[in-house]
Design a protein around this motif. Sequence first.
Motif, PDB file in Angstrom:
ATOM      1  N   ASP A   1       0.870  -1.196  -0.123  1.00 35.91           N
ATOM      2  CA  ASP A   1      -0.170  -0.207  -0.102  1.00 35.91           C
ATOM      3  C   ASP A   1       0.867   1.275   0.078  1.00 35.91           C
ATOM      4  N   ASP A   2       2.025   1.251   0.711  1.00 36.87           N
ATOM      5  CA  ASP A   2       2.860   2.260   0.788  1.00 36.87           C
ATOM      6  C   ASP A   2       3.523   2.419  -0.467  1.00 36.87           C
ATOM      7  N   ILE A   3       4.026   1.477  -1.440  1.00 36.80           N
ATOM      8  CA  ILE A   3       4.743   1.751  -2.528  1.00 36.80           C
ATOM      9  C   ILE A   3       4.055   1.946  -3.724  1.00 36.80           C
ATOM     10  N   THR A   4       2.697   1.294  -3.605  1.00 36.07           N
ATOM     11  CA  THR A   4       1.923   1.734  -4.920  1.00 36.07           C
ATOM     12  C   THR A   4       0.656   2.296  -4.535  1.00 36.07           C
ATOM     13  N   ASP A   5      -0.200   2.570  -5.638  1.00 37.36           N
ATOM     14  CA  ASP A   5      -1.511   3.292  -5.466  1.00 37.36           C
ATOM     15  C   ASP A   5      -2.540   2.268  -5.939  1.00 37.36           C
ATOM     16  N   GLU A   6      -2.053   1.175  -6.008  1.00 44.39           N
ATOM     17  CA  GLU A   6      -3.096   0.027  -6.455  1.00 44.39           C
ATOM     18  C   GLU A   6      -4.014  -0.152  -5.209  1.00 44.39           C
ATOM     19  N   ARG A   7      -5.315  -0.561  -5.499  1.00 46.66           N
ATOM     20  CA  ARG A   7      -6.208  -1.253  -4.207  1.00 46.66           C
ATOM     21  C   ARG A   7      -5.628  -2.508  -4.041  1.00 46.66           C
ATOM     22  N   VAL A   8      -5.681  -3.109  -2.979  1.00 45.94           N
ATOM     23  CA  VAL A   8      -5.158  -4.198  -2.435  1.00 45.94           C
ATOM     24  C   VAL A   8      -6.059  -5.333  -1.815  1.00 45.94           C
TER      25      VAL A   8
ATOM     26  N   VAL B   1      21.071  -2.893   6.022  1.00 48.50           N
ATOM     27  CA  VAL B   1      20.935  -4.088   5.428  1.00 48.50           C
ATOM     28  C   VAL B   1      19.251  -3.794   5.228  1.00 48.50           C
ATOM     29  N   ILE B   2      18.796  -3.984   6.009  1.00 49.47           N
ATOM     30  CA  ILE B   2      17.112  -3.879   5.745  1.00 49.47           C
ATOM     31  C   ILE B   2      16.633  -2.512   5.146  1.00 49.47           C
ATOM     32  N   ASP B   3      17.245  -1.475   5.543  1.00 48.61           N
ATOM     33  CA  ASP B   3      16.705  -0.264   4.736  1.00 48.61           C
ATOM     34  C   ASP B   3      16.957  -0.375   3.039  1.00 48.61           C
ATOM     35  N   GLU B   4      18.224  -0.734   2.951  1.00 51.66           N
ATOM     36  CA  GLU B   4      18.907  -0.884   1.610  1.00 51.66           C
ATOM     37  C   GLU B   4      18.239  -1.878   0.828  1.00 51.66           C
ATOM     38  N   THR B   5      17.865  -2.837   1.330  1.00 50.79           N
ATOM     39  CA  THR B   5      17.107  -4.138   0.521  1.00 50.79           C
ATOM     40  C   THR B   5      15.598  -3.582   0.192  1.00 50.79           C
ATOM     41  N   TYR B   6      15.031  -2.855   1.149  1.00 52.95           N
ATOM     42  CA  TYR B   6      13.810  -2.382   0.788  1.00 52.95           C
ATOM     43  C   TYR B   6      13.685  -1.324  -0.331  1.00 52.95           C
ATOM     44  N   GLU B   7      14.805  -0.400  -0.306  1.00 58.10           N
ATOM     45  CA  GLU B   7      14.670   0.736  -1.206  1.00 58.10           C
ATOM     46  C   GLU B   7      15.048   0.129  -2.680  1.00 58.10           C
ATOM     47  N   ARG B   8      16.195  -0.829  -2.752  1.00 59.03           N
ATOM     48  CA  ARG B   8      16.959  -1.214  -3.756  1.00 59.03           C
ATOM     49  C   ARG B   8      16.251  -2.533  -4.310  1.00 59.03           C
ATOM     50  N   GLU B   9      15.674  -3.192  -3.525  1.00 56.98           N
ATOM     51  CA  GLU B   9      14.930  -4.531  -4.065  1.00 56.98           C
ATOM     52  C   GLU B   9      13.655  -4.473  -3.900  1.00 56.98           C
ATOM     53  N   MET B  10      13.152  -4.455  -2.796  1.00 57.32           N
ATOM     54  CA  MET B  10      11.440  -4.761  -2.587  1.00 57.32           C
ATOM     55  C   MET B  10      10.782  -3.732  -3.338  1.00 57.32           C
ATOM     56  N   LYS B  11      11.227  -2.284  -3.078  1.00 55.29           N
ATOM     57  CA  LYS B  11      10.322  -1.313  -3.610  1.00 55.29           C
ATOM     58  C   LYS B  11      10.107  -1.604  -5.176  1.00 55.29           C
ATOM     59  N   PRO B  12      11.623  -1.723  -6.063  1.00 53.60           N
ATOM     60  CA  PRO B  12      11.545  -1.707  -7.344  1.00 53.60           C
ATOM     61  C   PRO B  12      10.619  -3.271  -7.852  1.00 53.60           C
ATOM     62  N   PHE B  13      10.727  -4.027  -7.016  1.00 51.58           N
ATOM     63  CA  PHE B  13       9.854  -5.407  -7.496  1.00 51.58           C
ATOM     64  C   PHE B  13       8.444  -5.063  -7.412  1.00 51.58           C
ATOM     65  N   ILE B  14       7.932  -4.542  -6.261  1.00 52.84           N
ATOM     66  CA  ILE B  14       6.417  -4.219  -6.202  1.00 52.84           C
ATOM     67  C   ILE B  14       6.017  -3.265  -7.308  1.00 52.84           C
ATOM     68  N   ARG B  15       7.062  -2.428  -7.590  1.00 53.95           N
ATOM     69  CA  ARG B  15       6.561  -1.406  -8.627  1.00 53.95           C
ATOM     70  C   ARG B  15       6.648  -2.178 -10.001  1.00 53.95           C
ATOM     71  N   GLU B  16       7.357  -2.927 -10.147  1.00 46.00           N
ATOM     72  CA  GLU B  16       7.486  -3.701 -11.364  1.00 46.00           C
ATOM     73  C   GLU B  16       6.118  -4.570 -11.703  1.00 46.00           C
ATOM     74  N   ILE B  17       5.652  -5.080 -10.658  1.00 46.24           N
ATOM     75  CA  ILE B  17       4.581  -5.861 -10.502  1.00 46.24           C
ATOM     76  C   ILE B  17       3.388  -5.006 -10.696  1.00 46.24           C
ATOM     77  N   SER B  18       3.176  -3.996 -10.115  1.00 45.05           N
ATOM     78  CA  SER B  18       2.105  -3.042 -10.303  1.00 45.05           C
ATOM     79  C   SER B  18       1.904  -2.235 -11.472  1.00 45.05           C
ATOM     80  N   ASN B  19       2.897  -2.478 -12.408  1.00 43.29           N
ATOM     81  CA  ASN B  19       3.030  -1.803 -13.731  1.00 43.29           C
ATOM     82  C   ASN B  19       2.835  -2.705 -14.913  1.00 43.29           C
ATOM     83  N   ILE B  20       2.264  -4.051 -14.458  1.00 41.34           N
ATOM     84  CA  ILE B  20       2.138  -4.841 -15.387  1.00 41.34           C
ATOM     85  C   ILE B  20       0.984  -4.608 -16.328  1.00 41.34           C
TER      86      ILE B  20
END
Length: 386
Positions: free
Chosen positions: A30-37, A367-386
Amino acid sequence: MLALFKSLPDDGSYNVGDKLIGESAAEFIDDITDERVVSYYDVDELLEDIDLINESKALLIAAFGIRSSIWRPKLADAIVDGSIGVPVVPLASAWSDFPGDYEQLTSENYPQYDRSVVQFYQYVAKHAPAVSSRDYYTQKALEGLDISSRMVGDCAWYDLESLGEKMCKPEKIDKLVVTDPHQSQYFDQAESLMSELGGMFPDAEKLFCTHGDPSQSPKRQELASNANKYGFEKKDVSGDVSNISFYSDCDLHVGYRVHGHVGFLRKRRPSVLLCEDGRGLGFTETLGGCGFPAFTRRVPEASSTPKKILQTFPEGTIHQLQRKYLGGDRVSHPTTPARDDVVDQVTDFIHQELTTGWHRYEMIPAVIDETYEREMKPFIREISNI
């Protein structure tokens, strides 16, 4: 719209760690995308809502299980037969195997999965826009199945209010939490741990927390009741995530529950994990060295014919049999029993960290912060842009 399967365990244990995974995933999506979940904990509820699922861009499955038997067979059938007509995305896939160490991951015999199981995982990966894993051991386990994945961290790593914060470094321990083992072969070890920690911190408030419903196992109930002998108050925290909200007010966690460990680290509180299997070992390898194997890998001289027979079983098979025929309580594994010296190692580690200002924890927030910014956020955005 995105659909999310939060995946509570189907054994009725009400494991609060699994609940934490699902709630955290819903929050950061919900924080990363504007999509309804739209979210589901129950497979039957999800399948009853299949028409709505098929209107979404994708179905994300939090902590998608990688193991020797197909995880959530009903859901797997709906994926393979096409009932679920949208991309299915493994989100922070979770490898769970025993002993789950590097030796197993790199052995010539790995993976010892049925062909149908391997084919299912490969089918999901082939049709998914992307696959993610929650730690480096899971990533390597997927490589063994010829599946590439992105290491995005565990969903429960991410507490949005704590991102960017530094690690708390208590000068003394006023409030201590010990969590229970999954496996009964570690129950005696857990009592030794409580005995030692009770002596180390006689004036601290001490809680022994069961992450799953203890009423499901008489042995677990007995362990929880015995905690009082060592100065610990027993506390059932299974069920809702609010039951562990007090973790943020504690100074230290020591114990076996991976998401007790994560529940502290996500709030920037120190934790020491006794690793029962690949879940804990994978997190320790990924986040940093604040965990220790609770078992020792050895092949002892067999003292009886049954032990000789058990030693010939492929890794993983023995635990399937123990779960089936021993009512879910695992007896001591003949080749990987509980370690005799791990309690001493853990208490030495805690002494060192109290003396040095918890310096081995300094990099974990990064490690937690950088993984969120560099990996999790881009991954979720990629899925939401399908």
